[in-house]
Design a protein around this motif. Structure first.
Motif, PDB file in Angstrom:
ATOM      1  N   PRO A 127       0.802  -1.228   0.000  1.00  0.00           N
ATOM      2  CA  PRO A 127       0.000   0.000   0.000  1.00  0.00           C
ATOM      3  C   PRO A 127       0.834   1.277   0.000  1.00  0.00           C
ATOM      4  O   PRO A 127       0.329   2.341  -0.341  1.00  0.00           O
ATOM      5  CB  PRO A 127      -0.824  -0.120   1.298  1.00  0.00           C
ATOM      6  CG  PRO A 127      -0.025  -1.029   2.173  1.00  0.00           C
ATOM      7  CD  PRO A 127       0.631  -2.001   1.254  1.00  0.00           C
ATOM      8  N   SER A 128       2.108   1.176   0.383  1.00  0.00           N
ATOM      9  CA  SER A 128       2.958   2.363   0.407  1.00  0.00           C
ATOM     10  C   SER A 128       3.601   2.643  -0.945  1.00  0.00           C
ATOM     11  O   SER A 128       4.237   3.670  -1.137  1.00  0.00           O
ATOM     12  CB  SER A 128       4.050   2.216   1.467  1.00  0.00           C
ATOM     13  OG  SER A 128       4.942   1.172   1.119  1.00  0.00           O
ATOM     14  N   CYS A 178       2.022   8.063   5.312  1.00  0.00           N
ATOM     15  CA  CYS A 178       2.207   6.926   6.219  1.00  0.00           C
ATOM     16  C   CYS A 178       0.913   6.153   6.389  1.00  0.00           C
ATOM     17  O   CYS A 178      -0.129   6.739   6.689  1.00  0.00           O
ATOM     18  CB  CYS A 178       2.694   7.414   7.582  1.00  0.00           C
ATOM     19  SG  CYS A 178       4.380   8.089   7.570  1.00  0.00           S
ATOM     20  N   SER A 179       0.995   4.836   6.193  1.00  0.00           N
ATOM     21  CA  SER A 179      -0.164   3.966   6.399  1.00  0.00           C
ATOM     22  C   SER A 179       0.068   3.015   7.570  1.00  0.00           C
ATOM     23  O   SER A 179      -0.813   2.242   7.934  1.00  0.00           O
ATOM     24  CB  SER A 179      -0.443   3.162   5.122  1.00  0.00           C
ATOM     25  OG  SER A 179       0.677   2.374   4.767  1.00  0.00           O
ATOM     26  N   GLY A 180       1.252   3.074   8.144  1.00  0.00           N
ATOM     27  CA  GLY A 180       1.596   2.224   9.274  1.00  0.00           C
ATOM     28  C   GLY A 180       2.913   2.685   9.871  1.00  0.00           C
ATOM     29  O   GLY A 180       3.641   3.492   9.274  1.00  0.00           O
ATOM     30  N   PHE A 209       9.884   3.039   5.430  1.00  0.00           N
ATOM     31  CA  PHE A 209       9.415   2.700   4.099  1.00  0.00           C
ATOM     32  C   PHE A 209      10.280   3.394   3.050  1.00  0.00           C
ATOM     33  O   PHE A 209      10.679   4.543   3.230  1.00  0.00           O
ATOM     34  CB  PHE A 209       7.954   3.108   3.921  1.00  0.00           C
ATOM     35  CG  PHE A 209       7.030   2.506   4.935  1.00  0.00           C
ATOM     36  CD1 PHE A 209       6.784   3.160   6.130  1.00  0.00           C
ATOM     37  CD2 PHE A 209       6.433   1.289   4.711  1.00  0.00           C
ATOM     38  CE1 PHE A 209       5.939   2.612   7.081  1.00  0.00           C
ATOM     39  CE2 PHE A 209       5.589   0.724   5.652  1.00  0.00           C
ATOM     40  CZ  PHE A 209       5.338   1.387   6.845  1.00  0.00           C
ATOM     41  N   ALA A 210      10.554   2.685   1.985  1.00  0.00           N
ATOM     42  CA  ALA A 210      11.400   3.222   0.916  1.00  0.00           C
ATOM     43  C   ALA A 210      10.709   4.361   0.185  1.00  0.00           C
ATOM     44  O   ALA A 210       9.480   4.366   0.025  1.00  0.00           O
ATOM     45  CB  ALA A 210      11.762   2.113  -0.064  1.00  0.00           C
ATOM     46  N   ASP A 211      11.493   5.327  -0.255  1.00  0.00           N
ATOM     47  CA  ASP A 211      10.995   6.385  -1.122  1.00  0.00           C
ATOM     48  C   ASP A 211      11.073   5.864  -2.553  1.00  0.00           C
ATOM     49  O   ASP A 211      12.136   5.835  -3.159  1.00  0.00           O
ATOM     50  CB  ASP A 211      11.846   7.654  -0.962  1.00  0.00           C
ATOM     51  CG  ASP A 211      11.374   8.790  -1.844  1.00  0.00           C
ATOM     52  OD1 ASP A 211      12.024   9.861  -1.832  1.00  0.00           O
ATOM     53  OD2 ASP A 211      10.368   8.611  -2.565  1.00  0.00           O
TER      54      ASP A 211
END
Length: 230
Positions: free
Chosen positions: A114-115, A173-175, A179-181
């Motif tokens: 999702p990210s 942010c979903s969590g 997280f990688a860009d």
């Protein structure tokens, strides 16, 4: 002869002290849990640790004019108290870290990340004793993750890729976690999401050291990962 015995005893005490430190505190150094450049020197709690036992020691190196970091874990019978910056008995500090169920997995298998805004990554879900372990993978170059076949396909049209109108989607942010860009072609920048007390996520952007890249699978900066972003 007495002098020799004194030296031997001193060496034995030094070795005993080193062993004692290793017994009472576990240390590792892979990726700093906090940004020492922002916090400065000292001991700081790992915000991702729900047990309140992990912390990072930041030390300023005057020779390199940079910070050295050491990730520590308190003994199993204690917790890290950020107020006094040391391990203490749980009776003296209540670990009140609140976490939300931010897992995206509901069953074993593969799902879209999702990210990811360009369908370049996906997540493997493995259920163990009612808890899911999430592992993020990156598709090979010129392929996209197809949620229908759960495979990386070269002929799949990414519905979240808005290259047709040349707009750039911003990361949200979903969590909690790192997280990688996905827009960074050097694979060196990543986002650090922290769950705030009001239920929202606070987002930070970091850049790996010049000799390393961000590995989206292990979610740490490393020199062994091959950047596949084009």
């Amino acid at each position: 002869m007495r002098f020799v015995n004194f030296i031997e005893k001193a060496k034995m005490k030094r070795k005993a002290g080193i062993v004692l430190i290793l017994v009472f505190c576990c240390v590792w150094q892979v990726q700093a849990a906090v940004n020492c450049t922002e916090t400065g020197a000292g001991r700081f709690a790992d915000d991702d640790d729900t047990t309140c036992q992990n912390y990072t020691l930041c030390v300023y190196d005057t020779t390199t004019l940079d910070y050295l970091f050491y990730n520590y874990q308190c003994p199993s019978t204690s917790v890290f108290n950020p107020n006094i910056a040391m391990c203490t008995d749980p009776a003296n500090y209540v670990c009140n870290v609140t976490t939300a169920n931010t897992t995206v997995c509901t069953e074993d298998g593969y799902i879209a990340d999702p990210s990811s805004t360009n369908c370049s990554s996906y997540i493997e879900c493995v259920g163990i004793n009612g808890t899911f372990t999430e592992t993020t993978y990156t598709c090979p170059d010129n392929t996209f993750y197809d949620p229908n076949t759960t495979l990386c396909e070269s002929n799949y049209t990414c519905t979240s890729n808005s290259s047709s109108n040349n707009t750039t989607e911003t990361f949200t942010c979903s969590g909690a976690g790192r997280f990688a860009d996905t827009t960074d072609t050097t694979c060196q920048t990543y986002y650090y999401c922290v769950l705030a007390s009001n239920g929202t996520y606070v987002q930070y952007e970091y850049t790996c050291p010049t000799t390393s890249v961000f590995n989206p699978n292990t979610r740490v900066c490393t020199t062994s990962y091959t950047c596949t972003t084009t």
